[in-house]
Design an enzyme around this catalytic site. Sequence first.
Site, short mmCIF file in Angstrom:
data_model
loop_
_atom_site.label_atom_id
_atom_site.label_comp_id
_atom_site.label_asym_id
_atom_site.label_seq_id
_atom_site.Cartn_x
_atom_site.Cartn_y
_atom_site.Cartn_z
N ARG A 1 0.88 -1.18 0.00
CA ARG A 1 0.00 0.00 0.00
C ARG A 1 0.90 1.21 0.00
O ARG A 1 1.66 1.43 0.96
CB ARG A 1 -0.92 0.01 1.22
CG ARG A 1 -1.59 1.35 1.44
CD ARG A 1 -2.71 1.30 2.42
NE ARG A 1 -3.86 0.60 1.87
CZ ARG A 1 -5.09 0.65 2.37
NH1 ARG A 1 -5.33 1.35 3.46
NH2 ARG A 1 -6.08 -0.01 1.82
N HIS B 1 -7.28 0.74 -6.48
CA HIS B 1 -7.50 -0.12 -5.32
C HIS B 1 -8.20 -1.42 -5.80
O HIS B 1 -9.36 -1.66 -5.49
CB HIS B 1 -8.34 0.62 -4.28
CG HIS B 1 -8.30 0.02 -2.90
ND1 HIS B 1 -7.53 -1.09 -2.57
CD2 HIS B 1 -8.94 0.37 -1.75
CE1 HIS B 1 -7.70 -1.37 -1.30
NE2 HIS B 1 -8.55 -0.51 -0.78
N GLN C 1 -9.98 -4.01 -3.32
CA GLN C 1 -11.28 -3.57 -2.83
C GLN C 1 -12.36 -3.87 -3.87
O GLN C 1 -13.45 -4.34 -3.53
CB GLN C 1 -11.24 -2.07 -2.54
CG GLN C 1 -12.55 -1.48 -2.08
CD GLN C 1 -12.99 -1.98 -0.71
OE1 GLN C 1 -12.21 -1.96 0.23
NE2 GLN C 1 -14.23 -2.45 -0.60
N ASP D 1 -17.05 7.43 -1.71
CA ASP D 1 -15.79 7.33 -0.96
C ASP D 1 -15.49 8.72 -0.40
O ASP D 1 -16.13 9.71 -0.79
CB ASP D 1 -14.67 6.82 -1.91
CG ASP D 1 -13.36 6.54 -1.19
OD1 ASP D 1 -13.36 6.44 0.06
OD2 ASP D 1 -12.32 6.44 -1.87
N CYS E 1 -16.14 1.64 0.46
CA CYS E 1 -14.94 0.86 0.77
C CYS E 1 -14.57 0.97 2.25
O CYS E 1 -13.93 0.07 2.79
CB CYS E 1 -13.78 1.32 -0.11
SG CYS E 1 -13.46 3.09 0.01
N ARG F 1 -13.61 -8.60 1.76
CA ARG F 1 -12.19 -8.33 1.54
C ARG F 1 -11.38 -9.58 1.87
O ARG F 1 -10.44 -9.94 1.16
CB ARG F 1 -11.71 -7.16 2.41
CG ARG F 1 -12.23 -5.79 2.04
CD ARG F 1 -11.76 -5.34 0.67
NE ARG F 1 -10.32 -5.34 0.51
CZ ARG F 1 -9.49 -4.36 0.89
NH1 ARG F 1 -9.98 -3.27 1.44
NH2 ARG F 1 -8.18 -4.45 0.68
#
Length: 323
Positions: A115, A142, A145, A237, A278, A306
């Site tokens: 990340r 991402h 996700q 988001d 997310c 996830r």
Amino acid sequence: MNLAQYKPLETFSQKHLLTLQDWSEDEILHCLSLALKIKAMQKRGEAQTCLRGKMLAMIFSKSSTRTRVSFEVGTTQLGGTALFLSTADIQLGRGEPISDTAQVLSRMVDGIMIRTYKQSDLEALAKYGSIPIINGLTDEFHPCQVLADLLTIYEKKGTLKGLKLAFVGDGNNMAHSLMIGCSKLGIDVAIASPDGYKPNPTYTAWAVANAAAQGSRVTVCTDPLEACRDADVLYTDVWASMGQEGEADVRRKAFEGVYQINDACLSVAKQDAIFLHCLPAHRGEEVTAQVIDGPHSVIFDEAENRLHAQKAVMALLMGGIRL
Ligand code: CP
Ligand code: NVA
């Protein structure tokens, strides 16, 4: 399309997960059907051992709850071991070249989940290392996700192709990965963002081309209600992503009062629309508490997925698993 009866690929030839744009429709479906299978096995309490003796290095330059826990727990559940490496502690954070880090870790571990900020750092790890590299979030994408999101949408809707997903908010890493993942599978995508915060035109062009091949649509507009009309899935988001904290006030002014999933969005979406995020979320900003904590919201099923989706990614890239 029934994922439970999906005919698996003979071979899974991807080595990395840098962005879902690199994966074909079949490779994404293959991963999702494996995730469903792995989830069912876990619920039945059946042992999973494809990562036995394998080690995943997890490099984090940004905070994480879901990504860290899903990869760490997932690795353990598959019989392997995960190693948490914060860039605050390792030499990469003090300027050691990424090319050296890639070659050193390739001698010691079996895969890297990272990340970080720049997508080019992931590409460098993949270029100089010899082991699978998994994108655990960059400023651009991402993908992990989105695999969990697609799994959730499939579980709730029983299908993927032909649905419509609306994303309201910043044209950020989530918007990019959702556009790409959905367009690869023939899900219509409508993004509503303020001017100055629209998704990157290059990634939008990729998604538009993916959609054209599927006979679906990707559109970018300014009006949230236009995007949400007849949507099966509503998504949002945060207004300021990790690394953008210094711009939070400017961003707030651009988004506040308009770029929010609320009852008005639900009223124009399909009656049985689901709400995804997310997470982490800011209630009262990009989504009202009424929506995120209301009956349309499936955010905790999404968060759980996830784990199952990440296990499928590791099983395919590191565990040599064929369905
Ligand atoms: N959605 C997500 O990636 O959560 P974390 O930042 O907690 O990992
Ligand atoms: N766009 C958010 C996603 C967090 C999971 C960020 O990058 O901070």
